[in-house]
Design an enzyme around this catalytic site. Structure first.
Site, mmCIF file in Angstrom:
data_model
loop_
_atom_site.group_PDB
_atom_site.id
_atom_site.type_symbol
_atom_site.label_atom_id
_atom_site.label_comp_id
_atom_site.label_asym_id
_atom_site.label_seq_id
_atom_site.Cartn_x
_atom_site.Cartn_y
_atom_site.Cartn_z
ATOM 1 N N LYS A 83 -7.177 9.110 -1.732
ATOM 2 C CA LYS A 83 -5.323 8.730 -2.338
ATOM 3 C C LYS A 83 -5.357 8.776 -3.211
ATOM 4 O O LYS A 83 -5.868 8.491 -4.346
ATOM 5 C CB LYS A 83 -5.172 7.518 -2.063
ATOM 6 C CG LYS A 83 -4.019 7.765 -1.044
ATOM 7 C CD LYS A 83 -3.553 6.393 -0.859
ATOM 8 C CE LYS A 83 -1.913 5.973 -0.387
ATOM 9 N NZ LYS A 83 -1.721 5.240 0.046
HETATM 10 C C1 E4P Z 1 1.379 4.896 2.004
HETATM 11 O O1 E4P Z 1 0.572 5.226 1.620
HETATM 12 C C2 E4P Z 1 1.614 3.736 1.668
HETATM 13 O O2 E4P Z 1 0.368 2.788 1.378
HETATM 14 C C3 E4P Z 1 2.943 2.719 2.119
HETATM 15 O O3 E4P Z 1 3.593 3.770 2.909
HETATM 16 C C4 E4P Z 1 3.980 2.233 1.196
HETATM 17 O O4 E4P Z 1 4.714 1.756 1.479
HETATM 18 P P1 E4P Z 1 5.919 0.671 1.197
HETATM 19 O O5 E4P Z 1 6.209 1.425 -0.217
HETATM 20 O O6 E4P Z 1 6.628 -0.070 2.149
HETATM 21 O O7 E4P Z 1 4.687 -0.255 -0.105
#
Ligand code: E4P
Length: 217
Positions: A83
């Site tokens: 990522k």
């Molecule tokens: C996705 O890959 C992220 O880890 C996640 O969906 C972020 O979510 P949040 O905005 O609720 O922290």
């Protein structure tokens, strides 16, 4: 629609995985912090549990270091998706890492133009963050719809991974629009099973079963 679970909590992943609800897992540094575990250790454990893509996020901001971190993360297991953030350096890292055959999830996407760049850099997944846009009163679903249209217009194969999902309606709307994948916390996936009419109907059936003296076992 593929379901990824957005957590680094092993027990929660295992429970949903046993039910066939987990096509993959997404983590980020905040979720690793919440788990209290070492990133390499917990990521390996998740990869052993789940056969689908497991996103593990780099923490560098310069492309060269992101690439080195990405290679180390990718060495954990064949189902790692590295990522990287949607920055110019992140796009450079995406291009190199996908060129080496690794899956790459480009994260922190908040505009359709960013998503277009990620697709051109060969991203496996693009992660538009719905909830965080909603937090600032911008409709996150419009972003998912725009990306769907643009990717379909030009036949990009990058998968739209609807992220920052906070409600069951986010899941429903993402599915209606045609996001390829959604990632949500276990609580949201479980909440999808709830409906007040199910609870009410079950209550009536149980009362009538008691009145009828029904016994099955
Ligand atoms: C996705 O890959 C992220 O880890 C996640 O969906 C972020 O979510 P949040 O905005 O609720 O922290």
């Amino acid at each position: 629609m593929k379901f990824f679970v957005d957590t680094a909590e092993i027990d929660a992943i295992r429970e949903l995985n046993d039910l066939g609800m987990v096509d993959g897992v997404t983590t980020n540094p905040s979720l690793i912090l919440k788990s209290g575990r070492d990133i390499l250790e917990v990521t390996k454990e998740i990869c052993d549990l789940v056969s689908g893509p497991v996103s593990a996020e780099v923490i560098a901001t310069e492309a060269d270091v992101m690439i080195a971190e990405g290679r180390k993360l990718a060495a954990i297991a064949p189902n790692i998706a590295v990522k990287v953030p949607l920055t110019w350096d992140g796009l450079k890292a995406c291009k190199v890492l996908t060129g080496e055959g690794h899956m790459v999830n480009v994260t922190l996407c908040f505009s359709a133009n960013q998503a277009l760049l990620a697709a051109k850099a060969g991203a496996t997944f693009i992660s538009p963050f719905i909830g965080r846009l909603d937090d600032i009163n911008i409709d996150g679903m419009d972003l998912i719809a725009d990306i769907r249209t643009i990717y379909d217009n030009y036949g990009f194969e990058t998968q739209i991974l609807a992220a920052s999902i906070r409600t069951v309606n986010h899941v429903l709307e993402s599915a209606r629009i045609g996001a390829d994948v959604m990632t949500a916390p276990p609580s949201v996936i479980k909440a999808m099973a709830s409906h007040p009419l199910t609870d009410k109907g079950l209550d009536t059936f149980l009362k009538d079963a008691a009145k009828a003296g029904i016994r099955i076992l």
